[in-house]
Design a protein around this motif. Structure first.
Motif, PDB file in Angstrom:
ATOM      1  N   PHE A  10       2.780   5.857  -7.318  1.00  0.00           N
ATOM      2  CA  PHE A  10       1.775   6.071  -8.358  1.00  0.00           C
ATOM      3  C   PHE A  10       0.972   7.344  -8.157  1.00  0.00           C
ATOM      4  CE2 PHE A  10       2.190   1.358  -8.577  1.00  0.00           C
ATOM      5  CZ  PHE A  10       2.775   1.336  -9.826  1.00  0.00           C
TER       6      PHE A  10
ATOM      7  N   CYS B  39       0.828  -1.211   0.000  1.00  0.00           N
ATOM      8  CA  CYS B  39       0.000   0.000   0.000  1.00  0.00           C
ATOM      9  C   CYS B  39       0.860   1.258   0.000  1.00  0.00           C
ATOM     10  CB  CYS B  39      -0.936   0.005   1.204  1.00  0.00           C
ATOM     11  SG  CYS B  39      -2.273  -1.174   1.084  1.00  0.00           S
TER      12      CYS B  39
ATOM     13  N   ALA C 137      -6.769   1.292  -3.951  1.00  0.00           N
ATOM     14  CA  ALA C 137      -5.837   1.320  -2.822  1.00  0.00           C
ATOM     15  C   ALA C 137      -6.480   1.747  -1.512  1.00  0.00           C
ATOM     16  CB  ALA C 137      -4.647   2.218  -3.149  1.00  0.00           C
TER      17      ALA C 137
ATOM     18  N   ASP D 220       2.417   1.653  -3.429  1.00  0.00           N
ATOM     19  CA  ASP D 220       1.350   1.991  -4.363  1.00  0.00           C
ATOM     20  C   ASP D 220       1.006   3.475  -4.262  1.00  0.00           C
ATOM     21  OD1 ASP D 220      -0.808   1.654  -6.184  1.00  0.00           O
ATOM     22  OD2 ASP D 220      -2.174   1.560  -4.469  1.00  0.00           O
TER      23      ASP D 220
ATOM     24  N   LEU E 122      -5.842   2.527  -9.561  1.00  0.00           N
ATOM     25  CA  LEU E 122      -5.076   2.300  -8.329  1.00  0.00           C
ATOM     26  C   LEU E 122      -5.523   3.246  -7.217  1.00  0.00           C
ATOM     27  CD1 LEU E 122      -1.505   1.684  -9.684  1.00  0.00           C
ATOM     28  CD2 LEU E 122      -3.080   0.011  -8.729  1.00  0.00           C
TER      29      LEU E 122
END
Length: 71
Positions: A52, A45, A67, A48, A63
């Motif tokens: 991103f 997490c 997420a 991510d 995402l």
């Protein structure tokens, strides 16, 4: 608990230390497995959201929607 049952049926020397360490080892690995899985989920997490976040496009939209639900 196991040793109390053994003592009740007549076994004079319940193996307290052996049973303790066997159960301790089993529960220790089970608890650390859960901690490892939760740590892995947290790291995924973090990366991510950290890597991103500056992107644009359909991948970022997916995402950024998924997420927060997973994490």
């Amino acid at each position: 608990m196991y040793s109390h049952r053994k003592a009740a049926i007549g076994e004079t020397e319940p193996r307290l230390v052996k049973n303790f360490f066997r159960n301790f080892r089993k529960e220790f690995f089970r608890a650390n497995g859960l901690a490892l899985a939760l740590t892995f989920l947290g790291v995924v997490c973090f990366y991510d959201l950290h890597f991103f976040r500056p992107f644009d496009g359909i991948l970022f939209d997916i995402l950024s929607t998924v997420a927060p639900i997973c994490c």
